[in-house]
Write a protein that holds these residues in place. Structure first.
Motif, short mmCIF file in Angstrom:
data_model
loop_
_atom_site.label_atom_id
_atom_site.label_comp_id
_atom_site.label_asym_id
_atom_site.label_seq_id
_atom_site.Cartn_x
_atom_site.Cartn_y
_atom_site.Cartn_z
N PHE A 180 0.82 -1.20 0.00
CA PHE A 180 0.00 0.00 0.00
C PHE A 180 0.86 1.26 0.00
N LEU A 181 1.90 1.29 0.85
CA LEU A 181 2.75 2.48 0.96
C LEU A 181 3.51 2.74 -0.34
N THR A 182 4.08 1.70 -0.93
CA THR A 182 4.83 1.90 -2.18
C THR A 182 3.92 2.34 -3.31
N SER A 183 2.71 1.79 -3.37
CA SER A 183 1.78 2.23 -4.41
C SER A 183 1.34 3.67 -4.18
N LYS A 184 1.22 4.07 -2.91
CA LYS A 184 0.88 5.46 -2.59
C LYS A 184 1.97 6.40 -3.07
N VAL A 185 3.21 6.05 -2.77
CA VAL A 185 4.32 6.90 -3.22
C VAL A 185 4.35 6.98 -4.74
#
Length: 502
Positions: A180-185
């Motif tokens: 989730f975090l990497t896709s957000k970035v």
């Protein structure tokens, strides 16, 4: 005397709340305006301290308008409040660049995600200046700003998600959070070639980062970057891995970005109120419940006194907390206080007319909801006032009302009709210096007792029974001064009477 005291108290609450809000929101301006203009080493570059009147269009070819927000210590709700308030202020001041001056060991994931959304609201340029450390949540936040700058000794990385107690998160949950975090970035910063890969290696020890055949992070270890490694070039054409520049301090960074342009700088100054607001936000439903309970008691007792003042003070405190948190401005407090004044005017001067109290109550409730909504300046792109904006405030309000109703019913049912309660509710509401608490007897008049109306009751007023004065309410119609009255019943909040016909 009591009415005058109540009016003065409401006015004091309003101006004190307004003053506190203004002091908190404009703390940076107050501090900066007391400082003289500073001149950099190059006389052609002038660092102009921020001025409230500078919220005007600025020519970006001649002037760099920069807004600096410090991000220090552990990241949590106060950090979110500071960044949200600062970015809203930057939008209102037409700043072209927001810089996060960062030195943090990390912090809460929930606050970090909200901060990422807040940064994305700003249409201008964003940058992070890592002044020593951007670890864990700090690295994630820095990754969603457009540019990342370093001091020579700065470090960034080690962003693995752990629990609040420092323990490892379950593997399946960790995979979900990391993805989730990497896709957000990726969603926020898509044009940077290596940034999402770098962040993934920072948050997941199972990721091996290999670029141009060079292993930057081995499996089983989290990636950490110092200033030198962050600026090594990779790819074709060559580009820095992560950093946008190395500078000794923030002033030299701003001068470099300005490139000879005049600099208008605004600094957000963090205060004690940010941490205080975090506690107020957590306690909002409880404070609302107690405030509404105090107002319910006030409506059930004749006149206007300590309960009305306490209720308004508690709700104003909730408004203060949400304003410091960077949500609403003064509007919610102003609407609430105007509504409270309408209710006060009816209770004191025109009891029973309804046309003042009803809109007053609606304005009070509306002011509470408005104060808890996340309002942004009109210039903010992609911001519209929708019903979804008020869902959380409405939930908080209904939670407060539920708490107030439950406590009110318990109060009416179980509170003993004690001497203490008599003195607090009944004797305390009697006007006149000759009627001190020491002169009030502990016996209360009972149903059927008769006396005289010493004021007009429409529907509230004063009665006299056995040489003692009490405030009472007539259920139907009105009673003129001097009329004979009879007590129908009493409850924990007061007396209900009728006129005795000759």
């Amino acid at each position: 005397m009591k009415f005058r005291y109540a009016f003065i108290s409401i006015s004091a609450i309003y101006f004190a709340s307004f003053g506190l809000l203004a002091q908190t929101e404009d703390s940076s301006l107050a501090e900066e305006s007391s400082q003289p203009e500073t001149v950099t080493e190059n006389p052609s570059e002038r660092l102009v301290q921020s001025d409230p009147a500078l919220a005007v269009p600025i020519n970006p070819e001649k002037t760099l308008s920069v807004y600096v927000i410090p991000v220090r210590d552990a990241i949590g709700q106060p950090t979110l409040f500071a960044i949200r308030s600062g970015i809203k202020d930057a939008i209102e001041k037409n700043a072209s660049l927001v810089i996060l001056e960062m030195d943090t060991p990390g912090g809460e994931l929930g606050a970090t995600l909200d901060i990422m959304k807040t940064i994305d609201r700003f249409e201008g340029g964003t940058a992070t200046f890592i002044n020593e450390e951007a670890i864990s949540a700090g690295a994630i936040i820095a990754s969603v700003t457009r540019d990342i700058y370093f001091t020579p000794r700065a470090t960034m990385g080690s962003s693995e998600v752990v629990t609040g107690s420092g323990q490892d998160v379950d593997d399946s949950m960790k995979r979900k959070i990391n993805a989730f975090l990497t896709s957000k970035v990726d969603a926020y910063i898509g044009e940077y070639r290596y940034r999402s890969q770098v962040l993934e290696a920072m948050i997941d020890p199972d990721v091996e980062l290999v670029i141009d055949g060079e292993t930057l992070s081995k499996e089983g270890k989290l990636l950490n970057l110092n200033a030198r490694r962050a600026h090594e070039n990779y790819g074709d054409p060559p580009r820095p891995l992560l950093g946008a520049g190395i500078h000794d301090d923030l002033d030299s960074l701003i001068e470099s970005i300005a490139d000879g342009r005049e600099i208008v700088r605004h600094d957000f100054v963090t205060t004690w109120s940010l941490s205080f607001a975090a506690h107020l936000m957590t306690l909002s439903p409880v404070l609302l419940g107690l405030g509404i309970l105090a107002l319910l008691v006030e409506f059930k007792t004749p006149g206007f006194g300590v309960f009305g003042v306490a209720g308004i003070a508690l709700i104003a405190l909730v408004n203060f907390g949400h304003n410091v948190a960077g949500l609403s401005g003064y509007e919610g407090l102003i609407i609430f206080v105007i509504g409270a004044l309408l209710v006060f005017i009816e209770l004191v001067f025109f009891p029973g007319v309804v046309f003042l109290a009803l809109p007053g109550i609606i304005m009070m409730l509306g002011g509470i909801v408005w104060s808890m909504a996340d309002m942004w300046p009109q210039e903010t792109p992609d911001f519209d006032i929708t019903f979804d904006l008020f869902l959380t405030p409405i939930y908080n309000l209904f939670g407060g009302i539920l708490i107030a109703v439950v406590l009110f019913m318990a109060l009416a049912r179980f509170l003993p009709k004690s001497v203490f309660w008599d003195r607090m509710i009944l004797a305390g509401s009697v006007e006149g210096a000759s009627q001190g608490l020491g002169s009030i007897k502990s016996e209360r008049p009972v149903a059927g007792a008769e006396g005289i109306a010493v004021s007009d009751l429409f529907p509230t007023g004063e009665i006299e029974i056995g040489g003692q004065r009490f405030e009472a309410r007539v259920e139907v119609g009105s009673v003129s001064k001097g009329s004979r009255i009879r007590i129908l019943r009493s409850d924990v909040f007061g007396y209900f009477i009728e006129e005795v016909k000759a």
